[in-house]
Scaffold this motif. Sequence first.
Motif, mmCIF file in Angstrom:
data_model
loop_
_atom_site.group_PDB
_atom_site.id
_atom_site.type_symbol
_atom_site.label_atom_id
_atom_site.label_comp_id
_atom_site.label_asym_id
_atom_site.label_seq_id
_atom_site.Cartn_x
_atom_site.Cartn_y
_atom_site.Cartn_z
ATOM 1 N N GLN A 140 -8.108 1.633 6.750
ATOM 2 C CA GLN A 140 -7.936 1.489 5.317
ATOM 3 C C GLN A 140 -9.116 2.107 4.594
ATOM 4 O OE1 GLN A 140 -6.923 -2.329 3.760
ATOM 5 N NE2 GLN A 140 -6.291 -3.032 5.773
ATOM 6 N N GLY A 172 -5.371 -8.454 -0.646
ATOM 7 C CA GLY A 172 -4.563 -7.250 -0.445
ATOM 8 C C GLY A 172 -5.051 -6.420 0.728
ATOM 9 N N TRP A 175 -3.992 -8.322 3.819
ATOM 10 C CA TRP A 175 -2.547 -8.140 3.995
ATOM 11 C C TRP A 175 -2.276 -6.837 4.739
ATOM 12 C CZ3 TRP A 175 0.349 -4.077 1.968
ATOM 13 C CH2 TRP A 175 1.722 -4.156 2.172
ATOM 14 N N ALA A 176 -2.884 -5.751 4.276
ATOM 15 C CA ALA A 176 -2.652 -4.449 4.914
ATOM 16 C C ALA A 176 -3.219 -4.410 6.334
ATOM 17 C CB ALA A 176 -3.268 -3.339 4.062
ATOM 18 N N PHE A 189 -0.599 0.780 -1.756
ATOM 19 C CA PHE A 189 -0.247 -0.586 -2.099
ATOM 20 C C PHE A 189 -1.348 -1.235 -2.909
ATOM 21 C CE2 PHE A 189 3.473 -1.170 0.505
ATOM 22 C CZ PHE A 189 3.324 -0.217 1.483
ATOM 23 N N ARG A 190 -0.949 -2.205 -3.687
ATOM 24 C CA ARG A 190 -1.886 -3.106 -4.347
ATOM 25 C C ARG A 190 -1.261 -4.487 -4.305
ATOM 26 N NH1 ARG A 190 -5.580 -3.360 -9.520
ATOM 27 N NH2 ARG A 190 -5.393 -5.567 -9.840
ATOM 28 N N ASP A 191 -1.985 -5.435 -3.750
ATOM 29 C CA ASP A 191 -1.508 -6.810 -3.633
ATOM 30 C C ASP A 191 -0.165 -6.898 -2.897
ATOM 31 O OD1 ASP A 191 -3.776 -7.559 -5.025
ATOM 32 O OD2 ASP A 191 -2.752 -7.562 -6.958
ATOM 33 N N GLY A 192 0.005 -6.044 -1.874
ATOM 34 C CA GLY A 192 1.217 -6.081 -1.063
ATOM 35 C C GLY A 192 2.418 -5.410 -1.691
ATOM 36 N N LYS A 193 2.237 -4.802 -2.840
ATOM 37 C CA LYS A 193 3.336 -4.109 -3.522
ATOM 38 C C LYS A 193 3.072 -2.622 -3.533
ATOM 39 C CE LYS A 193 4.458 -8.017 -6.456
ATOM 40 N NZ LYS A 193 3.362 -8.914 -6.397
ATOM 41 N N GLN A 194 4.094 -1.835 -3.224
ATOM 42 C CA GLN A 194 3.937 -0.390 -3.192
ATOM 43 C C GLN A 194 3.699 0.151 -4.584
ATOM 44 O OE1 GLN A 194 7.065 1.706 -1.154
ATOM 45 N NE2 GLN A 194 6.357 3.692 -1.874
#
Length: 197
Positions: A140, A172, A175-176, A189-194
């Motif tokens: 990452q 986040g 999560w990744a 992604f940011r906070d698990g959202k694409q």
Amino acid sequence: MRTALITGSGRREGLGFETAWQLAAEGFHVILSARTVDQVEPLAGELAQEGFDASALELDLLDRASAAEAARQVEERFGRLDVLINNADVMMPSPTVADKDLDELMFEFQTNVVGTWSVTQHMLPLLVAGGSRPDRERVQRRRGVLGPRLRAGQLPWLRDGRVRPAAESARGVVWAATLPDGGPTGLFFRDGKQLPW
């Protein structure tokens, strides 16, 4: 036990240390790294006192020999690496593009791009040994965010016009870092959202 190396984790109030704390809580052995081992040894000790598995490692992004030595030490101690989080970076503020000092810009580029690239190259064989495929390493790169690592009181990190604590930002990253095999890759992604690209 899974292992995670977090660069730039030598500031207790920084996002790197908060990310290390959250990954340790997920059962990882976390390797905190900074330009000097003195910056991270007390922090690794603090995590160990909380019952987590943590170690300290000297890793200077501007020194390729340091990256090579860090990879050698990780290989010697763990034999592999499951997650690499390239957290270390520098950004020197300037009011405008016209006012930006080019020596500062070169330092930023050498640290944020070339240094990160060097660390990734040196750690890649260890990531593959940890089960990562060369086309989908658990690597990452996040834009440097300096925020606090506080579980109770919250010192702010300002983003999008609102205060955001490092603990929230680190979620986040964690999560990744803990996505299962077959999870999304090659996206933002940011906070698990694409995010749209």
